[in-house]
Motif scaffolding. Structure first.
Motif, PDB file in Angstrom:
ATOM      1  N   GLY A 135       0.791  -1.219   0.000  1.00  0.00           N
ATOM      2  CA  GLY A 135       0.000   0.000   0.000  1.00  0.00           C
ATOM      3  C   GLY A 135       0.826   1.274   0.000  1.00  0.00           C
ATOM      4  O   GLY A 135       0.408   2.299  -0.554  1.00  0.00           O
ATOM      5  N   ALA A 136       2.013   1.220   0.614  1.00  0.00           N
ATOM      6  CA  ALA A 136       2.813   2.434   0.781  1.00  0.00           C
ATOM      7  C   ALA A 136       3.918   2.583  -0.254  1.00  0.00           C
ATOM      8  O   ALA A 136       4.451   3.689  -0.416  1.00  0.00           O
ATOM      9  N   HIS A 137       4.292   1.508  -0.954  1.00  0.00           N
ATOM     10  CA  HIS A 137       5.382   1.636  -1.926  1.00  0.00           C
ATOM     11  C   HIS A 137       5.099   2.704  -2.986  1.00  0.00           C
ATOM     12  O   HIS A 137       6.018   3.462  -3.340  1.00  0.00           O
ATOM     13  N   PRO A 138       3.879   2.812  -3.525  1.00  0.00           N
ATOM     14  CA  PRO A 138       3.654   3.891  -4.498  1.00  0.00           C
ATOM     15  C   PRO A 138       3.903   5.276  -3.928  1.00  0.00           C
ATOM     16  O   PRO A 138       4.338   6.179  -4.652  1.00  0.00           O
ATOM     17  N   VAL A 139       3.640   5.455  -2.629  1.00  0.00           N
ATOM     18  CA  VAL A 139       3.924   6.741  -1.997  1.00  0.00           C
ATOM     19  C   VAL A 139       5.430   6.940  -1.899  1.00  0.00           C
ATOM     20  O   VAL A 139       5.953   8.037  -2.167  1.00  0.00           O
TER      21      VAL A 139
END
Length: 385
Positions: free
Chosen positions: A86-90
């Motif tokens: 969930g956070a890798h794109p951020v």
């Protein structure tokens, strides 16, 4: 590409992770409620420094973490992986403000992340997604500060950590009829008006839900990457995480294999130990062979990712495909060799049998991986002509 093998520090780290999973993480996992986010478990992952490594390490380290945790505590492995997904794109595409607001909280386990790509009518065919980012009749409406504004309308389904996540990486269609070229990635906090969700009762014990977007407002400040380039954000994330799904599968396969070795070495049957039956010994050998082959392919793909190789999509697909299909086979054979005791609720293999099925579907089903592999093979052939 050199053959993969663990160096002594890596081997020691994996042993430490297995011990931490068994001693500190499994007790917290056992206290969790199936189908819901276990925030105490996620917080412990943060305190151990494992979540921060999602943003400071490469694909090989990610695979080592996932395999080691999966061996001793699949719930801890999944909690870590979902934070990363969930956070890798951020981390990879977010603005400084987005990164500053969310990544420290993901790393310390106080914010739950989720990756919202799949829809009721767009699972394997992710480019067919229909969640609309609407801005009126034509172009996005200008905000007073010069930013663009859209409203998200539609549904997402089969979303891990939904509806309990604190923010979602959401993929929506900003240009109708453009296929993969008309998708934009947005960072959407869970408290945005119009965003609601419900949990789904699934075979796997980790939280999965559906999301409903009723004119949820987003602006240019929420875009991850570039407008209409969100599919690249999604595929880049999956190219990193697909080999590590394979590592998760290998960890489960190894746990099932080790349990089978212990059981067949001591179980009395037909006047001797089960291991003395040639049919059993050959089956155990086959389980070990396939597990090791899958492990090597997983780490070859992870090494290719870390080295920036051109064939990462093919290798990532191969690794996920082989490892998840292998784990299904190994766990199933382990259940067969254990007999009815493996079907008792609470037995390790009963747990693994429920866990092992889903990875063959999520982040691209096995059939999708075969399609990717074939596409990459033919593209390589055409480029060489």
């Amino acid at each position: 590409m050199p053959a993969f093998s663990l160096d002594p520090p890596q081997s020691a780290w994996c042993a430490e992770l297995r011990a931490l999973a068994a001693e500190r993480l499994r007790p917290l996992a056992e206290k969790g409620e199936p189908g819901h986010v276990n925030r105490a478990l996620v917080t412990e992952l943060g305190e151990l420094g494992l979540l921060e490594r999602l943003f400071t390490s490469g694909a090989v380290d990610l695979c080592l973490m996932r395999e080691s945790l999966a061996y001793a505590c699949t719930e801890a492995e999944t909690a870590l992986a979902l934070q990363g997904l969930g956070a890798h794109p951020v981390h990879a595409h977010g603005t400084p403000a987005q990164r500053e607001r969310w990544l420290p909280r993901v790393a310390d386990g106080t914010a739950i992340a989720a990756f919202a790509l799949s829809e009721p009518a767009a699972g394997s065919d992710a480019a067919a997604l229909e969640l609309r980012a609407e801005a009126g009749a034509s172009d996005p409406v200008a905000e007073p500060d010069g930013g663009a504004r859209w409203r998200l309308t539609g549904e997402k389904c089969w979303i891990s950590n939904a509806p309990e996540a604190d923010f979602y990486t959401v993929f929506a269609r900003t240009t109708p009829g453009a296929g993969a070229r008309g998708v934009t990635a947005f960072l959407v906090p869970a408290d945005r008006p119009g965003l609601t969700g419900t949990g789904l009762d699934m075979l796997s014990p980790h939280p999965i839900g559906a999301l409903s977007f009723d004119a949820v407002p987003v602006t240019a400040d929420d875009v991850l990457g570039e407008v209409d380039r969100g599919f690249r954000v999604a595929m880049g994330t999956l190219n990193l995480f697909r080999p590590s799904v394979g590592a998760f599968a290998v960890g489960m396969a190894q746990a099932a294999l080790d349990a089978t070795l212990a059981h067949t070495a001591q179980r009395e049957a037909f006047g001797g130990k089960l291991k003395d039956l040639q049919s059993v010994a050959h089956q155990v050998a086959e389980m070990a062979l396939r597990t090791e082959a899958a492990r090597l392919m997983v780490y070859a793909a992870a090494t290719a990712y870390d080295e920036g190789a051109a064939d990462v999509p093919k290798r990532a697909a191969m690794a996920k495909l082989l490892a998840t299909e292998t784990a299904q086979y190994v766990v199933d054979q382990a259940v067969q060799l254990h007999g009815a005791r493996a079907l008792c609720r609470g037995h390790l293999l009963e747990h693994l049998y429920r866990e092992v099925r889903a990875p063959r579907i999520y982040e691209g089903a096995s059939e999708v991986q075969r399609g990717i592999i074939a596409k990459e093979l033919y593209a390589t052939r055409e480029a060489a002509q």
